[in-house]
Design an enzyme around this catalytic site. Structure first.
Site, PDB file in Angstrom:
ATOM      1  CB  ALA A  28      -8.044   1.050  13.656  1.00 11.89           C
ATOM      2  N   GLY A  52     -11.489   1.647   5.534  1.00 12.31           N
ATOM      3  CA  GLY A  52     -10.364   2.174   4.646  1.00 12.31           C
ATOM      4  C   GLY A  52      -9.161   1.280   4.773  1.00 12.31           C
ATOM      5  CB  CYS A  53      -7.390   0.282   7.790  1.00  7.48           C
ATOM      6  SG  CYS A  53      -7.006   2.014   8.458  1.00  7.48           S
ATOM      7  CB  THR A  54     -10.499  -3.567   5.167  1.00  9.43           C
ATOM      8  OG1 THR A  54     -10.464  -3.793   6.651  1.00  9.43           O
ATOM      9  CG2 THR A  54     -10.733  -4.823   4.479  1.00  9.43           C
ATOM     10  CB  ALA A  58      -4.592  -4.088   4.460  1.00 11.96           C
TER      11      ALA A  58
END
Length: 155
Positions: free
Chosen positions: A41, A46-48, A51
């Protein structure tokens, strides 16, 4: 439960909308190596981190001939917000039906906080210039993952 890809497999073709709603296909990248990473998401810690790590290393990766594509079930509008908020330079694609996530073995059962749940399995697939899987990594960690890829690819 979807099958995990193995080196030598043909990478499943896809055409998905990017953060601006423009269609992007794996075929558009023929002749280039592509790092396709799957994350749960946008706008989550974590995804930030992941990315931003890809964006911070994009010059190095591009210089070595790699394009980077991130795929999540998020809608294009959320991806655009994510890109703007974090100044992301990687291509972000939307797969709300999770068909491509499943085709790449990046959606299914996983263990989270000791419980078995169904969701996006954080994964990275490196596709060669001919569209074949060079590497397929599953259940990767968001932090330190990009550095590991760079090391594994000897960049």
């Amino acid at each position: 439960m979807s099958e995990r890809l193995q080196p030598g497999d043909t990478a499943p073709a896809f055409t998905l909308p990017d953060a601006d709603g423009k269609e992007v296909s794996l075929a558009d990248h023929r002749g280039h190596k592509v790092i396709v990473y799957f994350y749960p998401a946008a706008l989550t810690p974590g995804c930030t981190k992941q990315a931003c790590d890809f964006t911070d290393n994009l010059e190095l990766l591009a210089g070595a001939g790699y394009d980077v594509i991130g795929i999540s079930p998020d809608k294009p509008e959320k991806l655009a917000k994510f890109r703007e908020k974090e100044s992301l330079k990687v291509t972000l694609l939307s797969d709300p039906d999770k068909q491509i996530l499943e085709a790449y073995g990046a959606f299914g059962e996983k263990t989270m906080y000791g419980r078995t749940v169904v969701g996006v399995i954080r994964s990275t697939v490196v596709v060669d210039e001919e569209g074949k899987v060079e590497r397929a990594l599953y259940n990767v960690r968001a932090t330190g993952h990009v550095a590991k890829i760079i090391k594994d690819l000897s960049l």
